[in-house]
Design a protein around this motif. Sequence first.
Motif, short mmCIF file in Angstrom:
data_model
loop_
_atom_site.label_atom_id
_atom_site.label_comp_id
_atom_site.label_asym_id
_atom_site.label_seq_id
_atom_site.Cartn_x
_atom_site.Cartn_y
_atom_site.Cartn_z
N ARG A 916 106.90 3.21 88.15
CA ARG A 916 107.93 2.85 87.18
C ARG A 916 107.29 2.04 86.04
O ARG A 916 106.46 1.17 86.26
N HIS A 917 107.70 2.35 84.79
CA HIS A 917 107.24 1.62 83.61
C HIS A 917 105.71 1.52 83.62
O HIS A 917 105.13 0.43 83.74
N LYS A 918 105.11 2.66 83.49
CA LYS A 918 103.66 2.75 83.51
C LYS A 918 103.14 3.11 82.12
O LYS A 918 103.66 3.99 81.46
N ILE A 919 102.09 2.43 81.70
CA ILE A 919 101.36 2.78 80.48
C ILE A 919 100.04 3.41 80.90
O ILE A 919 99.33 2.87 81.76
N GLN A 920 99.75 4.55 80.32
CA GLN A 920 98.48 5.21 80.63
C GLN A 920 97.73 5.47 79.32
O GLN A 920 98.28 6.02 78.36
N ILE A 921 96.48 5.08 79.30
CA ILE A 921 95.59 5.33 78.16
C ILE A 921 94.53 6.31 78.62
O ILE A 921 93.87 6.10 79.65
N THR A 922 94.39 7.41 77.90
CA THR A 922 93.43 8.45 78.29
C THR A 922 92.39 8.66 77.21
O THR A 922 92.66 8.47 76.01
N PHE A 923 91.23 9.08 77.65
CA PHE A 923 90.15 9.41 76.72
C PHE A 923 89.48 10.67 77.26
O PHE A 923 88.89 10.67 78.34
N ASP A 924 89.62 11.78 76.52
CA ASP A 924 89.04 13.06 76.92
C ASP A 924 87.84 13.37 76.03
O ASP A 924 87.92 13.26 74.80
N ILE A 925 86.76 13.78 76.66
CA ILE A 925 85.56 14.18 75.92
C ILE A 925 85.15 15.56 76.43
O ILE A 925 84.81 15.72 77.61
N GLN A 988 80.36 23.77 68.77
CA GLN A 988 79.33 23.60 69.79
C GLN A 988 79.03 22.13 70.07
O GLN A 988 78.26 21.83 70.97
N THR A 989 79.58 21.23 69.29
CA THR A 989 79.31 19.81 69.49
C THR A 989 80.41 19.19 70.35
O THR A 989 81.42 19.82 70.67
N TRP A 990 80.20 17.94 70.72
CA TRP A 990 81.20 17.24 71.53
C TRP A 990 82.43 16.94 70.69
O TRP A 990 82.38 16.84 69.46
N SER A 991 83.56 16.81 71.35
CA SER A 991 84.79 16.41 70.68
C SER A 991 85.59 15.55 71.65
O SER A 991 85.50 15.70 72.87
N ALA A 992 86.36 14.64 71.10
CA ALA A 992 87.08 13.69 71.94
C ALA A 992 88.50 13.50 71.42
O ALA A 992 88.82 13.84 70.28
N GLN A 993 89.32 12.95 72.29
CA GLN A 993 90.72 12.69 71.93
C GLN A 993 91.23 11.51 72.74
O GLN A 993 90.96 11.41 73.94
N VAL A 994 91.96 10.62 72.08
CA VAL A 994 92.52 9.47 72.76
C VAL A 994 94.02 9.67 72.89
O VAL A 994 94.67 10.26 72.01
N GLY A 995 94.58 9.21 73.99
CA GLY A 995 96.01 9.37 74.21
C GLY A 995 96.65 8.13 74.82
O GLY A 995 95.99 7.36 75.53
N VAL A 996 97.93 7.98 74.54
CA VAL A 996 98.71 6.88 75.12
C VAL A 996 100.03 7.46 75.61
O VAL A 996 100.69 8.24 74.91
N ARG A 997 100.42 7.07 76.83
CA ARG A 997 101.66 7.55 77.42
C ARG A 997 102.41 6.38 78.05
O ARG A 997 101.81 5.54 78.73
N TYR A 998 103.71 6.36 77.81
CA TYR A 998 104.57 5.37 78.46
C TYR A 998 105.58 6.12 79.33
O TYR A 998 106.34 6.95 78.83
N SER A 999 105.57 5.85 80.62
CA SER A 999 106.46 6.53 81.56
C SER A 999 107.37 5.52 82.22
O SER A 999 106.95 4.41 82.58
N PHE A 1000 108.61 5.92 82.42
CA PHE A 1000 109.55 5.03 83.10
C PHE A 1000 110.64 5.84 83.77
O PHE A 1000 110.75 7.05 83.57
#
Length: 1000
Positions: A916-925, A988-1000
């Motif tokens: 409940r009421h969770k914040i998740q920060i993700t980083f994908d590479i 062909q090079t690396w790529s990344a993405q940052v994400g934020v999620r709020y779940s409740f």
Amino acid sequence: MLETGMSLEEVVIMGTVDRVFDAGRTGATTNLDTETIGMMPTISRSINDFTRLNPQSNAASFAGRDNRFNNYTIDGNIYNNNFGLGSSQFAGGNPISVEAIEEIQVNIAPYDVRSGGFTGANVNAITKSGTNEYRASGYGFYRNENFMGSSIGERELSIAEAFTRIYGASVGGPIIRDRLFFFLSVEKEDASNPSDQRQASTPALPPDGQTVSRVQESHVSLVREQMQSIYGYDPGSWQGYDFGNEGLRLNFRVDLNINPNHRLAVRLNHYEAFRDVTINGNSIRGNLPRYRNTNRFGIEALTFRNANYSVDNNVTSFVAELNSVFGTRFANSLNIGYTTIEDPKRSVPGGAVFPFIEVLEFDEDTPLYYFSLGNELYTVGNLLANDIFNITNNFSMFLGRHTVTAGVNLELMSFENAFNPAFHTFYRYNSYDSFVQSVINRDASVVPDAFAMSYSFTGDPAPPMDETRFGQFSIYLQDKYQVNRDLVITGGLRVDVPFFPIDLPNNPRLDEMNVRFTNPRDGSTVVPDVSVLPDPRPLFSPRLAFNYDVYGDASLQLRGGTGFFSGRIPFVWISNQVNANGVTRGLIGWEREGTYDSDGNLVDGFGLNGIAPWNGFQDDPNYYKPSPEALEAQLSRDINITDPDLKFPQVWRTNLAADYRLPYGVIGTIEGIYSRDYNSPLAMNINLAEPTGYFSGVDQRPFFDNYNKDSRFNEVMLLTNIDKGYYASITAQLQKDFDNGIYASIAYTRSVSRDYGLIGGSQAASLWPDVVKENRNDPEMGYSRFDQPNRIVAYATYNTRALTERFPTTISLFYTGGEAGRFSYVYAGSFGDNASRLMYIPNDASEINFVTTEVAGVEYSPEQQWNILNNYIENDDYLKNNRGSIAERNGALLPWLHRFDLRIAQDVFVTRLPERHKIQITFDILNFGNMLNSEWGVQQLPWQSAPLTYAGRDKTTNQPTYRITRVTGGPEGEVPSQVYRYDIHINQTWSAQVGVRYSF
């Protein structure tokens, strides 16, 4: 034991689903649940980012099959790119948000007869539904030009400003507790990303064959300036421009428990998107020569920004499913779906109206693209509407040890397709100088080297539309027999009957000619009729499978089966017959080179048949179109017809596997698959002339002085079947779920896939093999373009929840490794049948005849050319090991490519209530290894797959002659030396993405 007087208020029974040891599992399948989907590294958030976990996959290809032969469904309902334009599998490309997906299933050998419509794999996404608890989330993902690699080795890439933003929300819960539930997700995406890394050359920046083109900056700069000044048309920049895309994904689902025996689910999915797409490579229309050795987007050329095109997608799908139980012995499932698709609807950047112009610059006598501008050749008047109605009913009877299932399925599809190539006219100039004289200097005496245009026979300035319809009725029966507690045998039969519920117009002029052709493969007589589509022909798919728990304790499971699977074909291959019937639209084109009248004057089509006389280049696309009073149905020089006996493709697929619980909780699997192809689609040009003769010497293959049997026609394509092709693989997999939050899996697949040279483009003509040893109409077996002999898939994830409940971290690492592809060694040039002929690999200099040639002002003798070729052969393992033989199609393998993708997810529980009421920060590479070393994770390409150019036949010896091929687009005078080079591109090079999620 309960004491007297005590009552039991609640009993909670908990269990887990074992996805490996399951009595219902028979053939190869991969099931990904919500947890796995949430932990996989992804940036595009497309389903294909997850299906790569399947060990038998190769990108979007499964079991060695062309990716167009997959069946993509959502909640069991058809959601394919049915027409087959482009490379996307799902309708619209990426129509559903990962947020709305509960599970992804990849079924390669599902021996349940309820599965149909594929010969590759059935990929099904199951959407989420609401529960008795309200749950919601909001999220966003972001990346820009700082989130991607900018170099490969010592080479810096040109990267402009870029961004991708994805944001969305979902909510689900009860409307009426225990009775009515809902789930809603909405997602918006917009992006602007680098598209073209090519640069124009300058005195300080010479061509390098990788990122710097031979096109001079002074040329393209002048062209843009003059086009704006003279015509008021801006062709756009020639380098450093971005491509944009936007998308909106909506998914709404309602589940109703009508009563304990009847449950209804209704789902609405809507997707609308816009994206920029690069120009077509080298296709051409109007009976003009296609130069397969060069590309409009190749390093030898540049493309002005507005010569690319944009695509709009609009997809709406409605599905209702009613599941019913009648007593204890009967159950029924009824699924009804309706989907409307606009995919694609093309448009021109900026909406400006201007003819398509391409300029070539020859390298010696080899034509190479230089630059392109104007409205892309296939964009104007190109749109597609596809409506799909699908109804399936499955009735099951539970009769003791037997579960009998009977079902029917009906598919009805309609296609409205407008395909009008060169509708805004097409001009080709074989040199920059002639382009300048004609288009910029307005010299009316300079006629284009090639010209083409299409038009409606009604005289209507609007592009004409074609209509095609398809239907398929399926019926099936199956018995799942529980022999004993440990053994289950399933057998059944599925019958699919495809049909075409439409009457097509005939071409009276073609019918009056009473033309006859001979089928080159069986000698039968073919009478071309553009109004004939295949008759209904049933496809039988018997299947038999088993699952055996050997010891009765889920420690050793044997499973497998054998049976037929029937699929569809991309319907664009059928629609080509309608599009080029000579009744709806006219398409004319001519090439000036070598066409003279009896007086020795150059002949073209200007001033004839209602077309205006040549009056110089005209920016008005309608200027040269024929007058309406001169229009009548024409006899098309290019005709597409379909064999009345055509059958849809089938495979006979056998699967055998063993799952075993090894010590320390490790599960090991050995799985073998063998597939044999039947009714594969093949196009033959039944107007191809017989060979003029055969070469003498070591390479005694045919040559052609004439291309056509009947000079009134160019190509007459017959879409028919061929029974060539197979796939075989063996997969070994180990996986373990550790107690401390670690899960790991690794699978190795050794496979082989062979076919007759299936290309599978957006035209039926693309099914006519163009890379052959000898006979294009009867192609030999070779490696499939989807063949990957070795593939390793590994996945590991670690969750620290055992260490910290409030702030757990999840780290996931995904690895794929294997050969990056296959390619063929061919000759540049043609033996007369427009094929890319596979190269004979000489043992020594006596087996090849070189003619003296000049490269960049330097003359190369036959001896010098042999030394160059011999050095190239010695540096390439494939060529060196196959001297004295003809190269096999796709016989050469690209080096291994190793890719690592990483996801780090940090959870923060705002409250102590679980989940409940969770914040998740993700980083994908993606391509994480490339972040550590800019040369890691970069694909290598052949530097020169056509090291020899066919230079003609020596009339004295009747032997072919050759010259060395210089490197396309490379530094002036460069000849082949290195075998491979890095693919210098931003993807062909690396790529990344940052994400934020709020779940409740």
